[in-house]
Scaffold this active site. Structure first.
Site, PDB file in Angstrom:
ATOM      1  N   GLY A  46       0.834  -1.196   0.000  1.00 58.59           N
ATOM      2  CA  GLY A  46       0.000   0.000   0.000  1.00 58.59           C
ATOM      3  C   GLY A  46       0.868   1.244   0.000  1.00 58.59           C
ATOM      4  O   GLY A  46       2.045   1.192   0.388  1.00 58.59           O
ATOM      5  N   GLN A  51       2.847  10.095   1.482  1.00 55.73           N
ATOM      6  CA  GLN A  51       4.173   9.474   1.445  1.00 55.73           C
ATOM      7  C   GLN A  51       4.976   9.913   0.219  1.00 55.73           C
ATOM      8  O   GLN A  51       6.191   9.739   0.187  1.00 55.73           O
ATOM      9  CB  GLN A  51       4.065   7.948   1.455  1.00 55.73           C
ATOM     10  CG  GLN A  51       3.567   7.398   2.784  1.00 55.73           C
ATOM     11  CD  GLN A  51       3.463   5.891   2.749  1.00 55.73           C
ATOM     12  OE1 GLN A  51       2.485   5.356   2.261  1.00 55.73           O
ATOM     13  NE2 GLN A  51       4.484   5.206   3.232  1.00 55.73           N
ATOM     14  N   CYS A  93       6.505  -0.191   6.727  1.00 56.51           N
ATOM     15  CA  CYS A  93       5.968   0.944   5.978  1.00 56.51           C
ATOM     16  C   CYS A  93       7.072   1.402   5.034  1.00 56.51           C
ATOM     17  O   CYS A  93       8.244   1.421   5.425  1.00 56.51           O
ATOM     18  CB  CYS A  93       5.599   2.049   6.969  1.00 56.51           C
ATOM     19  SG  CYS A  93       5.029   3.576   6.215  1.00 56.51           S
ATOM     20  N   LEU A  94       6.715   1.770   3.810  1.00 55.14           N
ATOM     21  CA  LEU A  94       7.745   2.198   2.856  1.00 55.14           C
ATOM     22  C   LEU A  94       8.483   3.448   3.350  1.00 55.14           C
ATOM     23  O   LEU A  94       9.592   3.728   2.904  1.00 55.14           O
ATOM     24  CB  LEU A  94       7.136   2.437   1.474  1.00 55.14           C
ATOM     25  CG  LEU A  94       6.633   1.173   0.745  1.00 55.14           C
ATOM     26  CD1 LEU A  94       6.005   1.545  -0.590  1.00 55.14           C
ATOM     27  CD2 LEU A  94       7.758   0.165   0.531  1.00 55.14           C
ATOM     28  N   HIS A 141      -2.370   7.258   7.415  1.00 54.96           N
ATOM     29  CA  HIS A 141      -1.424   8.201   6.793  1.00 54.96           C
ATOM     30  C   HIS A 141      -2.115   9.513   6.433  1.00 54.96           C
ATOM     31  O   HIS A 141      -1.499  10.573   6.457  1.00 54.96           O
ATOM     32  CB  HIS A 141      -0.829   7.605   5.510  1.00 54.96           C
ATOM     33  CG  HIS A 141       0.389   6.755   5.729  1.00 54.96           C
ATOM     34  ND1 HIS A 141       1.559   7.262   6.250  1.00 54.96           N
ATOM     35  CD2 HIS A 141       0.636   5.449   5.476  1.00 54.96           C
ATOM     36  CE1 HIS A 141       2.469   6.290   6.307  1.00 54.96           C
ATOM     37  NE2 HIS A 141       1.936   5.171   5.854  1.00 54.96           N
TER      38      HIS A 141
HETATM   39 ZN    ZN Z   1       2.866   3.363   5.704  1.00 51.53          ZN
END
Ligand code: ZN
Length: 188
Positions: A46, A51, A93-94, A141
């Site tokens: 995701g 982000q 998380c990226l 987020h």
């Molecule tokens: Zn994340």
């Protein structure tokens, strides 16, 4: 379209609440494509717009496995309208390269949103599946909430952040989740 740079934990805009989308315009369609391109390039499950530096209420998820066809799901202006149960979820998380920790999540969620064409849909994800957990993670987020804010063990999470040279845990942001904790203790 384009693979974008993923902002890392510590970047202030990851903590900013995102704005509603008023129209699924060309700009939003381009953003959706960039999110998908970036998520696939990073092998993510995701990715949320903040982000990649866009504070608007859009995220994408694809929980398909390697031998399944791609199955991107686009969420615009999502709202979680029902949640129940509790589950421990080992998440990454990226924006937190390599760092994983256990967080508290609801087991079942129902979410309503608009798809990439601006059409409303409702989706139910049950039994603590990857989809159920990803919806909660990505939705957070959009409110500047990060997965570490839900961590089960503060000290373990602090150690993980340190190990991967990420900024410290902001203890003021830890979310009190009595309901989830009680439910999780019951399950033990
Ligand atoms: Zn994340």
């Amino acid at each position: 379209m384009a693979i974008r740079k993923v902002l890392k934990y510590g970047e202030p805009s990851l903590r900013e609440p995102s704005k509603e989308v008023h129209k699924v315009s060309r700009k939003i369609s381009d953003l959706v494509r960039d999110l998908l391109d970036t998520m696939y390039a990073q092998n993510g499950v995701g990715l949320a717009a903040p982000q990649i530096g866009e504070n608007v209420r859009v995220f994408v998820i694809d929980v398909s496995t390697n031998n399944e066809p791609l199955n991107p799901i686009v969420f615009i202006n999502p709202k979680i309208i029902k949640k129940s149960g509790a589950i421990l979820s080992n998440e990454g998380c990226l924006s937190f390269p390599e760092a994983y920790t256990d967080v508290k999540r609801y087991k079942n969620v129902m979410v309503k949103a608009l798809n990439e064409h601006g059409k409303p849909f409702v989706m139910e994800a049950k039994d603590g599946t990857l989809l159920a957990r990803a919806i909660q993670h990505e939705n957070d987020h959009l409110d500047g909430i990060l997965f570490i804010d839900h961590c089960m063990n503060r000290f373990e999470t602090e150690a993980v952040l340190q190990k991967y040279n990420l900024p410290d845990l902001d203890v003021d942001r830890l979310i009190e989740e009595k309901e989830l904790e009680e439910e999780l203790n019951k399950n033990d």
